[in-house]
Design an enzyme around this catalytic site. Structure first.
Site, PDB file in Angstrom:
ATOM      1  N   CYS A 102     -10.520  -2.920 -10.008  1.00  0.00           N
ATOM      2  CA  CYS A 102      -9.861  -1.762  -9.399  1.00  0.00           C
ATOM      3  C   CYS A 102      -8.485  -2.099  -8.812  1.00  0.00           C
ATOM      4  O   CYS A 102      -7.870  -1.267  -8.165  1.00  0.00           O
ATOM      5  CB  CYS A 102     -10.749  -1.133  -8.330  1.00  0.00           C
ATOM      6  SG  CYS A 102     -11.108  -2.237  -6.972  1.00  0.00           S
TER       7      CYS A 102
ATOM      8  N   GLU B  65     -12.346 -10.211  -4.330  1.00  0.00           N
ATOM      9  CA  GLU B  65     -10.887 -10.262  -4.148  1.00  0.00           C
ATOM     10  C   GLU B  65     -10.423 -11.524  -3.432  1.00  0.00           C
ATOM     11  O   GLU B  65      -9.282 -11.610  -2.998  1.00  0.00           O
ATOM     12  CB  GLU B  65     -10.384  -8.992  -3.456  1.00  0.00           C
ATOM     13  CG  GLU B  65     -11.071  -8.629  -2.169  1.00  0.00           C
ATOM     14  CD  GLU B  65     -10.571  -7.316  -1.584  1.00  0.00           C
ATOM     15  OE1 GLU B  65      -9.556  -6.777  -2.031  1.00  0.00           O
ATOM     16  OE2 GLU B  65     -11.215  -6.836  -0.629  1.00  0.00           O
TER      17      GLU B  65
ATOM     18  N   HIS C 118       0.814  -1.220   0.000  1.00  0.00           N
ATOM     19  CA  HIS C 118       0.000   0.000   0.000  1.00  0.00           C
ATOM     20  C   HIS C 118       0.842   1.262   0.000  1.00  0.00           C
ATOM     21  O   HIS C 118       0.387   2.320  -0.432  1.00  0.00           O
ATOM     22  CB  HIS C 118      -1.025  -0.038   1.131  1.00  0.00           C
ATOM     23  CG  HIS C 118      -2.157  -0.958   0.797  1.00  0.00           C
ATOM     24  ND1 HIS C 118      -2.171  -2.272   1.176  1.00  0.00           N
ATOM     25  CD2 HIS C 118      -3.244  -0.780   0.008  1.00  0.00           C
ATOM     26  CE1 HIS C 118      -3.248  -2.847   0.676  1.00  0.00           C
ATOM     27  NE2 HIS C 118      -3.919  -1.972  -0.031  1.00  0.00           N
TER      28      HIS C 118
ATOM     29  N   ASP D 246      -5.528  -8.424  -4.238  1.00  0.00           N
ATOM     30  CA  ASP D 246      -5.734  -9.494  -3.263  1.00  0.00           C
ATOM     31  C   ASP D 246      -6.152 -10.797  -3.922  1.00  0.00           C
ATOM     32  O   ASP D 246      -5.805 -11.872  -3.452  1.00  0.00           O
ATOM     33  CB  ASP D 246      -6.773  -9.071  -2.218  1.00  0.00           C
ATOM     34  CG  ASP D 246      -6.143  -8.174  -1.178  1.00  0.00           C
ATOM     35  OD1 ASP D 246      -5.051  -8.511  -0.696  1.00  0.00           O
ATOM     36  OD2 ASP D 246      -6.721  -7.118  -0.869  1.00  0.00           O
TER      37      ASP D 246
END
Ligand code: PEP
Ligand code: MG
Length: 587
Positions: A509, A438, A196, A462
């Site tokens: 996304c 995900e 992240h 993920d």
């Protein structure tokens, strides 16, 4: 290390762009404490400050321990006891007092020095497991005390000029506590491109390179470095001519200005007339100007947990409401898709201490699991989202769904929250509810999920991690993190087909949404909503105009026969290159 010679280092490109600046090395503790001389009359004050920091840290540890009691996590509880013992270690406390009185230096510098020599002493004793663990506990607890002493909850030094951050491993918490306006590049030894911290760099348009081996031994703090995030190249001590060249290239910069503005602000359309929404992934309200400039068709993923990572307490309903409403206003006439809290894995907050004590957080309390446990926090978030929905273009989606009951519970919470707002006479709007696809489980039960929600958004970061059983943050298995893996492509197709059968829209996304080689695949399986870091939007919108989706569908059958990532990659590369002009691949 040669201080003035130009050195070229190669890593993997992680966020596009060019920039240069002086290197800021972030060592493991990521804290640079300057020694500040004090007067003898300040000794008392400094010692009181120290005692207070110790006490507050102990309170934090006791609180964390108490919340674990409620959860029955006894092993983790005892860890706090060990840390409290380390915190109150008489030898350390006495040494701090003596050194401070003797050397007349501020208490944080004294404490840091004492801890360092104490740990060095423990580590020297050899391979003793007990002493090594004790050193780790002391280091960890000392970090907490230092934060208290500095009067913040983990802020790094203030940056007053553009700096390129150099780290072996960059924690998200390191990055969110920085003034990102002064971070003009990021370089890590760690190889994860979907951590992240790197995702954040991308959405902020900060060039980044990952995977430069031994980077901390190759660059000195303050040295001028030049980063090429397109190619994954770092130049240490670049020549003045080289810097001039970069200045020319960066103004106008990256993909943004290279595109035709008119095209940019229209919906992208393929040769055969398929309209595609290309929206932005955002993390902070500050990302909105970049997203507007990029020509985004609204916001396809608002990672709201970043609002929660910034402080040592959750944001209030009003703060969240303002952030979400602002996003809705700027996304018009398109949607803003607000993802509810996705805490967990590398996104941890100090006020949910049981979270970061889990042994395997990626498979632990993450996303919707946390929200359904922390109901008050979840309710506050839903209230702010529903209130922002008065703007008329707000949708909500839930992360880390593996089971239908989770959606049902979350939707029930939405209904309860609406009732509450209604009885309080507080205006709210209607919202569409979607899920992140995900986990493999969500793909396999996609048909059921599609009957319960209004849309799907595939979280490929993920999905790849959980399908291939590869921790997306773990360098040892990074070579196995393969977006082109046949199993990943099959699961994506499965989710898309379920969505089509139930007539709900499906988007993607995760980071691969901007991968040019996968773009024909997404369109061919009917994914017409792509959400990505703003920097990639212009390029993607331009690329879509060259594709003929119907023709691609016809040429896709070999893909379903392919057995390895290499094979699928070769097929998709060939298809993409047959449509897109070579300039797309030159950057
Ligand atoms: C994903 O998993 O693809 C995703 C978009 O969510 P995050 O990267 O925040 O986990
Ligand atoms: Mg995710």
């Amino acid at each position: 290390m040669e201080e003035f010679k130009e050195i070229l280092l190669e890593g993997c490109p992680a966020s596009p762009g060019l920039s240069f600046g002086s290197a800021l090395i972030l060592q493991e503790e990521h804290e640079i404490i300057r020694e500040r001389k004090i007067e003898p009359h300040e000794i008392r004050n400094e010692l009181e400050k120290f005692e207070k920091a110790i006490l507050q840290t102990k309170e934090d540890l006791l609180k964390a321990k108490a919340s674990l009691c409620g959860l029955g996590l006894t092993v983790e509880e005892s860890l706090f006891d060990v840390q409290i013992l380390a915190l109150e270690d008489e030898m350390i406390l006495q040494a701090v007092k003596e050194k401070l009185e003797r050397e007349l230096v501020c208490v944080e510098a004294v404490y840091q020095n004492i801890i360092r020599s104490f740990i060095a002493g423990l580590n020297k004793v050899g391979e003793d497991e007990y002493l090594r663990e004790r050193a780790i506990e002391i280091r960890d607890v000392a970090k907490r005390v230092l934060k208290k002493l500095k009067g913040d909850e983990g802020s790094l030094q203030i940056l007053d000029s553009p700096r390129i951050l150099i780290a072996d491993f960059l924690m998200l918490s390191d990055l969110v506590s920085l003034d990102l306006r002064h971070v003009s590049g990021i370089v890590t030894e760690d190889r994860s491109r979907t951590s992240h911290a790197v995702i954040l760099a991308r959405s902020q348009g900060i060039p980044a390179i990952v995977g430069i081996q031994g980077i901390l031994n190759k660059v000195i703090n303050g040295q001028t470095v030049l980063i090429d995030g397109f190619k994954g190249i770092l130049l240490v001590n670049p020549s003045p001519e080289r810097i001039e060249m970069i200045k020319e290239k960066t103004l106008p910069s990256s993909y943004l200005e290279l595109s035709d503005q008119k095209i940019l602000h229209q919906l992208a359309e393929s040769i055969d007339g398929k309209k595609v929404y290309v929206s932005a992934n955002i993390e902070f309200p500050e990302d909105i100007p970049v997203m507007t400039k990029s020509g985004a068709d609204g916001i396809g993923l608002y990672r709201t947990e970043f609002l929660f990572l910034k402080a040592n307490h959750p944001p209030s309903e009003e703060e969240q409401y303002e952030a979400y409403r602002n996003a809705a206003v700027h996304a018009k006439p398109h949607l803003v898709v607000i993802r509810t809290l996705d805490l967990g894995a590398d996104k941890i907050v100090s006020y949910l201490p049981w979270r970061w004590m889990e042994e395997n957080p990626v498979l632990g309390s993450r996303g919707i699991r946390v929200s359904l446990k922390e109901k008050e926090m979840f309710k506050t978030q839903l209230r702010s989202i529903l209130r922002a929905a008065v703007e008329g273009n707000v949708a909500v989606m839930f992360p880390m769904i593996t089971d239908l009951t989770e959606i049902i519970a979350a939707k029930e919470m939405i209904e309860q929250t609406k009732q509450e707002l209604f009885h309080q006479g507080i205006p709210f709007g209607e919202i569409k509810c979607g899920v992140m696809i995900e986990t493999p489980s969500s793909c396999l039960i996609a048909e059921h999920l599609a009957q319960t929600v209004d849309f799907f958004s595939i979280g490929s970061n993920d999905l790849i991690q959980y399908t291939l059983a590869v921790d997306r943050m773990n360098n040892n298995v990074e070579y196995l993190y393969q977006p082109f893996h046949p199993s990943v492509l099959l699961l994506i197709r499965m989710a898309a087909e379920a969505a089509h059968r139930r007539n709900i829209p499906v988007g993607i996304c995760g980071e691969i949404s901007s991968d040019l080689y996968l773009l024909p695949f997404f369109l061919a399986v009917g994914i017409y909503r792509l959400s990505m870091g703003s920097v990639f939007i212009p390029r993607t919108k331009r690329a879509i105009r060259y594709l003929d989706v119907d023709k691609i569908k016809n040429s896709l059958s070999p893909l379903w026969e392919a057995k390895t990532s290499k094979e699928t990659f070769e097929i998709l590369k060939m298809i993409t290159q047959s449509y897109l002009p070579s300039c797309f691949f030159e950057q």
